[in-house]
Design a protein around this motif. Sequence first.
Motif, PDB file in Angstrom:
ATOM      1  N   PHE A 352       0.939  -6.621   4.823  1.00  0.00           N
ATOM      2  CA  PHE A 352       1.862  -7.242   4.980  1.00  0.00           C
ATOM      3  C   PHE A 352       2.829  -6.772   6.212  1.00  0.00           C
ATOM      4  O   PHE A 352       2.419  -5.777   7.062  1.00  0.00           O
ATOM      5  N   ALA A 353       3.896  -7.630   6.375  1.00  0.00           N
ATOM      6  CA  ALA A 353       4.181  -7.576   7.989  1.00  0.00           C
ATOM      7  C   ALA A 353       5.345  -6.515   7.649  1.00  0.00           C
ATOM      8  O   ALA A 353       5.695  -5.746   8.838  1.00  0.00           O
ATOM      9  N   ALA A 354       6.189  -6.295   6.660  1.00  0.00           N
ATOM     10  CA  ALA A 354       6.997  -5.511   6.773  1.00  0.00           C
ATOM     11  C   ALA A 354       6.728  -3.865   6.132  1.00  0.00           C
ATOM     12  O   ALA A 354       7.398  -3.039   6.749  1.00  0.00           O
ATOM     13  N   GLY A 355       5.538  -3.670   5.630  1.00  0.00           N
ATOM     14  CA  GLY A 355       5.129  -2.424   5.518  1.00  0.00           C
ATOM     15  C   GLY A 355       3.651  -2.254   4.931  1.00  0.00           C
ATOM     16  O   GLY A 355       3.001  -3.191   5.122  1.00  0.00           O
ATOM     17  N   ARG A 356       3.373  -1.008   4.136  1.00  0.00           N
ATOM     18  CA  ARG A 356       2.063  -1.040   3.661  1.00  0.00           C
ATOM     19  C   ARG A 356       1.941   0.119   2.813  1.00  0.00           C
ATOM     20  O   ARG A 356       2.822   1.043   2.518  1.00  0.00           O
ATOM     21  N   GLN A 357       1.001   0.040   1.828  1.00  0.00           N
ATOM     22  CA  GLN A 357       0.736   0.953   0.898  1.00  0.00           C
ATOM     23  C   GLN A 357      -0.256   1.846   1.411  1.00  0.00           C
ATOM     24  O   GLN A 357      -1.384   1.453   1.682  1.00  0.00           O
ATOM     25  N   GLN A 358      -0.114   3.207   1.615  1.00  0.00           N
ATOM     26  CA  GLN A 358      -1.048   4.164   2.079  1.00  0.00           C
ATOM     27  C   GLN A 358      -1.803   4.936   0.998  1.00  0.00           C
ATOM     28  O   GLN A 358      -1.000   5.758   0.400  1.00  0.00           O
ATOM     29  N   ILE A 359      -3.075   4.753   1.009  1.00  0.00           N
ATOM     30  CA  ILE A 359      -3.602   5.710  -0.023  1.00  0.00           C
ATOM     31  C   ILE A 359      -4.463   6.469   0.792  1.00  0.00           C
ATOM     32  O   ILE A 359      -5.628   6.130   1.125  1.00  0.00           O
ATOM     33  N   LYS A 360      -4.311   7.716   0.703  1.00  0.00           N
ATOM     34  CA  LYS A 360      -5.300   8.682   1.337  1.00  0.00           C
ATOM     35  C   LYS A 360      -6.379   8.932   0.563  1.00  0.00           C
ATOM     36  O   LYS A 360      -6.159   9.528  -0.495  1.00  0.00           O
ATOM     37  N   TRP A 464       4.327   4.760   0.438  1.00  0.00           N
ATOM     38  CA  TRP A 464       4.963   3.722   0.661  1.00  0.00           C
ATOM     39  C   TRP A 464       5.662   3.719   2.173  1.00  0.00           C
ATOM     40  O   TRP A 464       6.533   4.580   2.354  1.00  0.00           O
ATOM     41  N   GLN A 465       5.236   2.800   3.077  1.00  0.00           N
ATOM     42  CA  GLN A 465       5.511   2.867   4.513  1.00  0.00           C
ATOM     43  C   GLN A 465       6.295   1.672   4.865  1.00  0.00           C
ATOM     44  O   GLN A 465       5.699   0.536   4.671  1.00  0.00           O
ATOM     45  N   LEU A 466       7.135   1.847   5.949  1.00  0.00           N
ATOM     46  CA  LEU A 466       7.623   0.496   6.548  1.00  0.00           C
ATOM     47  C   LEU A 466       6.988   0.399   7.889  1.00  0.00           C
ATOM     48  O   LEU A 466       6.831   1.403   8.580  1.00  0.00           O
ATOM     49  N   ALA A 467       7.012  -0.717   8.362  1.00  0.00           N
ATOM     50  CA  ALA A 467       6.442  -1.169   9.797  1.00  0.00           C
ATOM     51  C   ALA A 467       7.278  -0.797  10.631  1.00  0.00           C
ATOM     52  O   ALA A 467       7.116  -0.240  12.054  1.00  0.00           O
TER      53      ALA A 467
END
Length: 549
Positions: A352-360, A464-467
């Motif tokens: 996604f341009a606006a952010g991402r789901q980070q799964i470690k 949940w992270q924003l770009a």
Amino acid sequence: MTTGDDAGIGYSDGSEAWLHTFFTDHAVNEYELYPKDASWAVRYHLSPRRKTLLSWIDFGPGGRILELGAGCGALTAHLASLPHRITAVEGSPDRAAVIRARLPNAPNLEIIAANAVGLPYDGLFDVVTLVGVLEYAGAFVDGPEPYARLLAEARRYLAPDGCLILALENRLGHKYLAGLPEDHTGRPYDGINGYPGGPGVRTFDRPTLEAMLGRAGFAATRWHYPSPDYKMPDAVVSQAALTRDGFSVLPLLELPTSDPGGRAVPAFGERQFLRSTLSGGVAGHFMNSFLVLAAAREDAPLLAANAGTLAVAVNADSCPPHFQTMTRFVDKGPDGVVVTRRNLHHLPPLSFAAGRQQIKASEPYHLGYASFLEMIVDAVEDGDPARAGRLLIQWMERVASRARPGNPALAADFGAFGRNQLGADLYPGHDNEHWLPGSLLDAHPGNVLRHPGTGDVRYIDLEWQLACHIPLQLLIDRGVNLVGQKLKAQARYLGLSETAGLPPAMDRMLARHPLSRRADTDSLARFTHWLFAAVTSGSLDHRLPGVAP
């Protein structure tokens, strides 16, 4: 096929006709968002949370599984996704028909309308499941000891090294002690009072159930506790988790327990109660539900395959499948505890341009640490709101230490995000204040840990992270709001106003601190609305209604 004792049980909760039509008319993805406006009975059969009870279990590479009392197929759907041969036995012909409509193309599934006892299956199965069935044995199993007979039949169906998976309510569960209605009779304290009037259904406490399993030939048992219960769990914790030094169970539990009918609330603070029972080493006797893996032998393969799992947490019903996750806590003995996370369906991450789901995928569990959120709630429960306020301020100052001075470029990027996704300028007037990387959006008090002895601080689960960078004030506001919501949910048990959120002493401390003086509740509400809509819609590029592309 019809077989077994008294084939054709007339059990119904009134949902069968609706479900049969629904599955006949729709090709259903079992993990898509289900119709939330349906009745409780229908939602119970459709919610993806049903599958959390079994989805974490390693059933091995193949074999045969017998599901006794398959109901309308919620768990059958998960079992049929395994590389095993599945036999689903359901006593109600109407419910068996629902399963056929629900899973018309499962080549490894056999559906049988029959009673659970008297089946011609001596030693045929590697696994037998009894989920929400033992309670009803008094109504559909003949003989003077129907509960013992059903367990003995389950043992007869198993291979010598096979395993029974048994799930049911705990007669002495904390929700029942707190006065919530008994799930089967609808009356509070029915189980605790011994089921007066003989309603034909009953649950058991742990010592009684353990003795029953032993008499049926199940010498080896592993106890697990679904939360909030076995019907709609979003977490399962093991007995080993309750006693593992330094492992925190409470953050995994859904408290206070809600009544699906909305008729009652717990009469006491379940979290405070469980803190006491955990401290006393007896919490397992008072969890709401049991999930027991039981075998005749300690070397049963299913017991060995799942021995290391302390707990699991699953997000399966608040977002589409590509955002759904499973978190597993695995005990490695002297090497500590490892946390593994993955997409529930092994799907790759989306861009996604606006952010991402980070799964470690994997990280160490920090034994002995506690989140600032849990420490704050503990302090309020202990009658020390001043300590709670100091902890909240320590979290604020800790995340503020990660911030950097603002500049026009950071403000412009965040401004563009707000206008593009929300159609609004968020946090106006904060351009020249401090900013954080968008990767710290989820660094709220529940995801920042501190060791009580060393003071060491760790960040976890920054999903949940924003770009773009975010104003420090956004994270501060999110964190304070989260603490307020957590305390508000328990306000009646803490002597707090159910509308205020924070205790007055905490409010006064925050009012004097410079990091909380610029709170922007309107911007926070707008952002929270967008984030919820983005996650539930399945796109972090989601635009709120009315925002032009």
